[in-house]
Design a protein around this motif. Structure first.
Motif, mmCIF file in Angstrom:
data_model
loop_
_atom_site.group_PDB
_atom_site.id
_atom_site.type_symbol
_atom_site.label_atom_id
_atom_site.label_comp_id
_atom_site.label_asym_id
_atom_site.label_seq_id
_atom_site.Cartn_x
_atom_site.Cartn_y
_atom_site.Cartn_z
ATOM 1 N N ILE A 69 7.910 -12.976 2.813
ATOM 2 C CA ILE A 69 7.249 -11.708 3.126
ATOM 3 C C ILE A 69 8.276 -10.741 3.707
ATOM 4 C CG2 ILE A 69 5.494 -10.579 4.554
ATOM 5 C CD1 ILE A 69 4.021 -13.311 4.586
ATOM 6 N N ARG A 70 8.471 -9.611 3.028
ATOM 7 C CA ARG A 70 9.476 -8.648 3.478
ATOM 8 C C ARG A 70 8.870 -7.338 3.978
ATOM 9 N NH1 ARG A 70 11.405 -11.126 -1.094
ATOM 10 N NH2 ARG A 70 10.470 -9.560 -2.449
ATOM 11 N N ASP A 71 7.629 -7.091 3.601
ATOM 12 C CA ASP A 71 6.996 -5.816 3.944
ATOM 13 C C ASP A 71 5.889 -6.031 4.971
ATOM 14 O OD1 ASP A 71 8.342 -4.116 1.845
ATOM 15 O OD2 ASP A 71 7.342 -5.590 0.560
ATOM 16 N N GLY A 72 5.735 -5.061 5.872
ATOM 17 C CA GLY A 72 4.618 -5.113 6.814
ATOM 18 C C GLY A 72 5.051 -5.071 8.257
ATOM 19 N N PHE A 73 4.058 -4.947 9.133
ATOM 20 C CA PHE A 73 4.332 -4.862 10.565
ATOM 21 C C PHE A 73 3.052 -5.132 11.347
ATOM 22 C CE2 PHE A 73 3.347 -0.475 9.172
ATOM 23 C CZ PHE A 73 2.315 -0.144 10.031
ATOM 24 N N VAL A 74 3.217 -5.305 12.645
ATOM 25 C CA VAL A 74 2.091 -5.340 13.589
ATOM 26 C C VAL A 74 2.317 -4.205 14.577
ATOM 27 C CG1 VAL A 74 0.863 -6.633 15.373
ATOM 28 C CG2 VAL A 74 1.767 -7.827 13.367
ATOM 29 N N LYS A 75 1.279 -3.418 14.818
ATOM 30 C CA LYS A 75 1.368 -2.293 15.750
ATOM 31 C C LYS A 75 0.198 -2.393 16.732
ATOM 32 C CE LYS A 75 2.097 1.970 14.125
ATOM 33 N NZ LYS A 75 1.816 3.309 13.511
ATOM 34 N N LEU A 76 0.500 -2.225 18.013
ATOM 35 C CA LEU A 76 -0.543 -2.227 19.040
ATOM 36 C C LEU A 76 -0.500 -0.929 19.850
ATOM 37 C CD1 LEU A 76 -0.569 -5.820 20.630
ATOM 38 C CD2 LEU A 76 -2.210 -4.834 19.026
#
Length: 492
Positions: free
Chosen positions: A415-422
C-alpha cells in the motif's frame, strides 16, 4: 385495540423498514406502503448493488496494483500463442478479465435476496406490507387527529388508511439532464448499469461526486477505458481536499482521463457510440456514458404541500432533528429530506421519528457523529468535523496527517497511497473528527467514530493497544503526535 397507535410508513428503504421494526417493537400497528420491494434503492439499485460491483473491482485492483511487488507470478503474456491449447493471447494483454454479465447477475441476485430477508424480518415483527404508491389524502388532519393515506395499488384500485402518524421515506431517483436522456443501453443512469452484459470499452462518466467517482474507479479496475468529466476543479468536491487529491492522483496514474472544469451540455447516441458535448464546444466520444449528476427527491404528486408539509427549492422535505415535518403527525426520513444521503442516516432518522411519535426516549440526530465512506480504491472514510469546518472557523482544531507509506503493515501489503488524519480541540485534546484514506478505510474509521461520539481525548486514543503490525496502528501514532501538538495551532 383502540389505544394502539396506527403508523403508516410510505417507502420501504432503510428509513422506512428500520422505522417499521422500531414501531412494531414499541407496540404500534404498522403498515408499510412500498412500490418496488423492501430495501428501497439502497438495496435494489444503489448501495448494495454498487458495492457488490465494487467488491469485484477491488479484487482486480488489489491484484493488478501489487502482484509484482509481492512476488506473485502470472501467466507469461509475452507470447501471442495461447497456453495448454487455449485461444491465442494478445501480446502484452492482461490474463485477468471479468465477465460483466456474470458479475451483474450476482449483483441482482444478492440485492433480491437481501430485499427478501428484510421483508421476512419486517413481516415476522407483525408489520403489514402493502404494494402500491402511497400519498397523503384529505389535505389535513381529521377531527380525531389522524391522517389519511391513500394507496394506489398496481391493479388500479385505491385503498384508504388512517394513521395517527405518517412517515415519508420515499427516497430519490437519478437526476436526468434534458439533453442527455438515458436509453438504458448506451446512455445510462447508475440504476441501469446492472443490465449490461458486456464491459463498456470506453466509458464516459459525467459527474465527479461520490457516485461518479465510485463507478469510474470500479469500471476502470474492471478493464474499461474511463473518462471522468468533472464540472469542478477536482474530483469529490465535497470530500476532504487531501483525500480527493490522493484519489485523483491514483486515478490518473492508473490511466483514467480526468477532465476538470468541464461541464457536459448534452449527450447523444450515434449508433453504437456516444458523443458528450462540453460547454466549451469540445466533444468526447465513447461507447457508453454514465450520468451521475445528482438525484431528485421522490416527493411530487404525494399531496405533501396540500397537507402542510414544507419542501425546499429542490423538492426535499424540511425536517427537524427528530424527523418532524412542518405538518403535525407527519415525519420524514432518508434521501427525500436531503439531510445526509446515507443509508445509515436514513435508518437513524426513521428510528428517531418512531421514538418521538410513540413517546419513547429520543436522542436528536447529531450529524457530527456520522461516519461516511467513499467506496473507491483507496477508500475515503470520514467522521466528525472536517478540514472545511476548521478553515472557515466553524471549529477550532489542531490537525495532524500521517501518510500510510511509513506504516509497516502497509509496506508489507504494497500500500503506497493514503493517510490517517485526526482533528482535536487545542488544549483539551478531544477528538472532533478524522479522515482515513486506505484500502478498507470503512473498517478503519470505527475507532475514530467511537472517539468522536464519546468525546475521547487523543491521550485516550493513543494509550489504547493496537496490533503490531497493523494499518490501524497509524491511528494511534497520529494521536500520539497530536498529544504533542495539541497546544499549538496549525497543520502538519
Amino acid at each position: 385495540m383502540g389505544n394502539v397507535t396506527r403508523i403508516v410508513i410510505i417507502g420501504g428503504g432503510p428509513g422506512g423498514y428500520e422505522a417499521a421494526l422500531v414501531a412494531a417493537q414499541l407496540g404500534a400497528e404498522v403498515t408499510v406502503v412500498d412500490t418496488d420491494g423492501l430495501g428501497g434503492s439502497a438495496v435494489l439499485t444503489d448501495c448494495v448493488p454498487s458495492k457488490t460491483l465494487i467488491a469485484t473491482a477491488e479484487v482486480m485492483t488489489t491484484f493488478d496494483s501489487s502482484y509484482e511487488e509481492l512476488g506473485i507470478l502470472v501467466a507469461d503474456t509475452e507470447t501471442s500463442s495461447g497456453s495448454a491449447g487455449g485461444p491465442p493471447v494478445e501480446q502484452g494483454a492482461s490474463v485477468i478479465g471479468v465477465d460483466l454479465g456474470k458479475v451483474n447477475r450476482r449483483v441482482k441476485r444478492l440485492a433480491i435476496a437481501q430485499s427478501h430477508d428484510i421483508t421476512q424480518s419486517v413481516t415476522r415483527a407483525g408489520v403489514t406490507v402493502l404494494r402500491g404508491r402511497g400519498r397523503l389524502g384529505g389535505g389535513g388532519q381529521a377531527v380525531d387527529g389522524s391522517r389519511e393515506v391513500l394507496v394506489d395499488a398496481p391493479d388500479g384500485t385505491v385503498q384508504s388508511l388512517r394513521a395517527d402518524a405518517v412517515l415519508i421515506a420515499t427516497g430519490a431517483h437519478p437526476r436526468e439532464l434534458p439533453d442527455a436522456q438515458p436509453d438504458g443501453e448506451r446512455i445510462l443512469t447508475w440504476t441501469q448499469v446492472y443490465d449490461l452484459e458486456e464491459l463498456p470499452r470506453e466509458l464516459i462518466v459525467v459527474g465527479s461526486g461520490v457516485t461518479g467517482a465510485e463507478f469510474a474507479g470500479a469500471y476502470q479496475a474492471l478493464g474499461s477505458k474511463v473518462t471522468l468529466v468533472s464540472s469542478r476543479d477536482r474530483v469529490l468536491p465535497g470530500e476532504d481536499p487531501d483525500a480527493a487529491e490522493v484519489l485523483e492522483d491514483v486515478f490518473r496514474r492508473r490511466g483514467m482521463n480526468v477532465m476538470g472544469r468541464s461541464r457536459a451540455e448534452s449527450v447523444k447516441r450515434i449508433g453504437d457510440r456516444v458523443e458528450v458535448m462540453l460547454a466549451d464546444g469540445k466533444v468526447i466520444e465513447g461507447t457508453h456514458c454514465l450520468m451521475a449528476v445528482g438525484s431528485i427527491p421522490n416527493t411530487s404528486d404525494m399531496g405533501l404541500e396540500e397537507a402542510g408539509v414544507k419542501l425546499n427549492d429542490w423538492g426535499q422535505i424540511q425536517v427537524d432533528r427528530v424527523s418532524r415535518t412542518s405538518a403535525p403527525g407527519v415525519y420524514a426520513a432518508g434521501d427525500c429530506t436531503g439531510v445526509f444521503m446515507l443509508a445509515s442516516v436514513a435508518a437513524m432518522q426513521g428510528r428517531i421519528a418512531m421514538y418521538h411519535a410513540l413517546g419513547d426516549a429520543v436522542q436528536p440526530l447529531n450529524l457530527k457523529t456520522v461516519a461516511s465512506n467513499v467506496f473507491t480504491d483507496p477508500e475515503i472514510a470520514t467522521v466528525g468535523y472536517t478540514a472545511a469546518d476548521v478553515e472557515c472557523g466553524k471549529m477550532d482544531a489542531v490537525v495532524v496527517k500521517l501518510p500510510l507509506r511509513g506504516n509497516p503493515r502497509a509496506k508489507m501489503q504494497g500500500i503506497r497511497d493514503g493517510f490517517v488524519k485526526l482533528f482535536c480541540r487545542p488544549g483539551t485534546g478531544i477528538v472532533v473528527g478524522g479522515v482515513v484514506v486506505a484500502p478498507r478505510a470503512s473498517e478503519l474509521i470505527h475507532p475514530i467514530s467511537l472517539a468522536v461520539d464519546a468525546n475521547l481525548t487523543v491521550e485516550q486514543v493513543a494509550s489504547a493497544f493496537t496490533v503490531y503490525p497493523s494499518v490501524s496502528g497509524s491511528t494511534a501514532e497520529v494521536a500520539r503526535q497530536l498529544h504533542i501538538r495539541k497546544r499549538s495551532d496549525g497543520e502538519s
